[in-house]
Motif scaffolding. Sequence first.
Motif, mmCIF file in Angstrom:
data_model
loop_
_atom_site.group_PDB
_atom_site.id
_atom_site.type_symbol
_atom_site.label_atom_id
_atom_site.label_comp_id
_atom_site.label_asym_id
_atom_site.label_seq_id
_atom_site.Cartn_x
_atom_site.Cartn_y
_atom_site.Cartn_z
ATOM 1 N N UNK A 41 0.577 -1.035 -0.213
ATOM 2 C CA UNK A 41 0.375 -0.036 -0.428
ATOM 3 C C UNK A 41 0.661 0.990 -0.285
ATOM 4 N N UNK A 42 2.060 1.107 0.961
ATOM 5 C CA UNK A 42 3.345 2.194 -0.176
ATOM 6 C C UNK A 42 3.449 2.619 -1.378
ATOM 7 N N UNK A 43 4.381 3.437 -0.840
ATOM 8 C CA UNK A 43 4.779 4.759 -2.741
ATOM 9 C C UNK A 43 5.294 2.847 -4.179
ATOM 10 N N UNK A 44 6.314 2.425 -3.449
ATOM 11 C CA UNK A 44 6.741 1.913 -4.396
ATOM 12 C C UNK A 44 5.431 0.269 -4.256
ATOM 13 N N UNK A 63 -0.034 -7.197 1.729
ATOM 14 C CA UNK A 63 -0.053 -7.179 3.206
ATOM 15 C C UNK A 63 0.758 -6.074 4.146
ATOM 16 N N UNK A 64 -0.111 -4.914 4.620
ATOM 17 C CA UNK A 64 0.296 -4.521 4.913
ATOM 18 C C UNK A 64 -0.406 -3.416 6.191
ATOM 19 N N UNK A 65 0.452 -2.729 6.880
ATOM 20 C CA UNK A 65 -0.080 -2.094 8.486
ATOM 21 C C UNK A 65 -0.924 -1.114 8.472
ATOM 22 N N UNK A 66 -0.634 0.104 6.950
ATOM 23 C CA UNK A 66 -0.341 1.530 6.872
ATOM 24 C C UNK A 66 0.077 1.810 7.501
ATOM 25 N N UNK A 67 1.283 1.836 7.934
ATOM 26 C CA UNK A 67 2.214 2.642 8.613
ATOM 27 C C UNK A 67 2.381 3.800 8.308
ATOM 28 N N UNK A 68 2.920 3.777 6.498
ATOM 29 C CA UNK A 68 3.278 5.008 6.085
ATOM 30 C C UNK A 68 2.459 5.172 4.224
ATOM 31 N N UNK A 69 2.209 3.996 4.400
ATOM 32 C CA UNK A 69 1.047 3.279 3.041
ATOM 33 C C UNK A 69 -0.157 3.916 3.888
ATOM 34 N N UNK A 70 -1.243 3.610 2.307
ATOM 35 C CA UNK A 70 -2.505 3.890 2.129
ATOM 36 C C UNK A 70 -2.944 3.461 1.831
ATOM 37 N N UNK A 88 -1.967 -6.377 7.814
ATOM 38 C CA UNK A 88 -0.933 -6.979 8.442
ATOM 39 C C UNK A 88 0.048 -6.090 9.290
ATOM 40 N N UNK A 89 1.112 -6.531 10.315
ATOM 41 C CA UNK A 89 1.942 -6.065 10.768
ATOM 42 C C UNK A 89 3.281 -7.440 10.948
ATOM 43 N N UNK A 90 3.975 -7.373 9.099
ATOM 44 C CA UNK A 90 4.748 -8.024 9.226
ATOM 45 C C UNK A 90 5.830 -8.544 10.259
#
Length: 315
Positions: A41-44, A63-70, A88-90
């Motif tokens: 869900x991040x930039x790259x 799988x992404x915890x949206x820490x910086x992504x969206x 999900x937090x890897x």
Amino acid sequence: MAKEVSQGDNHASVKAPPEPSPLRKAKFFKANMRILITGGAGFIGSHLVDKLMENEKNEVIVADNYFTGSKDNLKKWIGHPRFELIRHDVTEVIGTLNVLGLAKRVGARILLTSTSEVYGDPLVHPQTEDYWGNVNPIGVRSCYDEGKRVAETLMFDYHRQHGLEIRIARIFNTYGPRMNIDDGRVVSNFIAQAIRDEPLTVQLPGTQTRSFCYVSDMVDGLIRLMEGDNTGPINIGNPGEFTMLELAETVKEMINPEVKIVTVENTPDDPRQRKPDITKAKELLGWEPKIKLREGIPLMEEDFRQRLGIPSNKN
Ligand SMILES: NC(=O)c1ccc[n+]([C@@H]2O[C@H](COP(=O)([O-])OP(=O)(O)OC[C@H]3O[C@@H](n4cnc5c(N)ncnc54)[C@H](O)[C@@H]3O)[C@@H](O)[C@H]2O)c1
């Protein structure tokens, strides 16, 4: 299939690694593949998802915890039958180790997006992959740099010990649409400041250099690395090298000639120079970047203006 093997003289019985999946060497655009992108869900990552979804046979899981992504970065795929998004937090234990464990279990090929930061404040210029780097182990930036160095080590340990198919990309500064607006990276900083009519803040001395790769070139390089036979590490970046002052001047000229350029204190251990030697990527992957900085900046400006709600008054 797992099988029992004896090891060494002590006849200790250990489990052999599972048979690797026959798909691990398959091409992204030729086979039916299920691809997991952590941080997708991040930039790259989200640009990579777009590209991989172009193949109607691929199934993509993020799988992404949206820490910086969206989720916004993936909105066009949400609900698509070949796409799945999991919060999900890897790092529940240690991220790379978890994903290596998963790759080992299912016999998958795995790509690590490492970084040029493994070279630290480099004493070799431009940086080649065989340079071991100059990282301060106790500095304020060390957890990122050393974290990636450990991740590379783990990848190679799994490769040697379990025969895992690994690929390591050393990514140099990448920019483009969907970059986080306020996370402090230099290109996004300058572009957002220019659009907002704020002074461009160049960290001293301003003569430090970076090389900037447009995100579509980066995604192309990552896919070629994943499809090729070489483990890496391979530098993926644009060798065009700019001082921070030159970058600020370019952004000023292209986006807002009225803004001021001011200098501010730098953070400790800021690398003085950064430029990839991409001979390996050229020879082994047939890759080199196509988009020049002056072509990429307007594409990013358009995306930032939309997200900031500040239209251009150039026309
Ligand atoms: N952009 C660059 O210039 C650059 C340079 C060198 C290396 N890299 C590497 O490339 C990768 C992608 O970078 P990016 O620029 O797209 O950054 P980004 O911050 O936009 O993307 C990272 C994604 O990972 C997610 N994430 C963070 N912690 C997580 C966790 N514990 N569990 C699950 N998801 C998590 C975030 O929410 C985000 O969506 C990173 O590994 C980064 O270190 C990027």
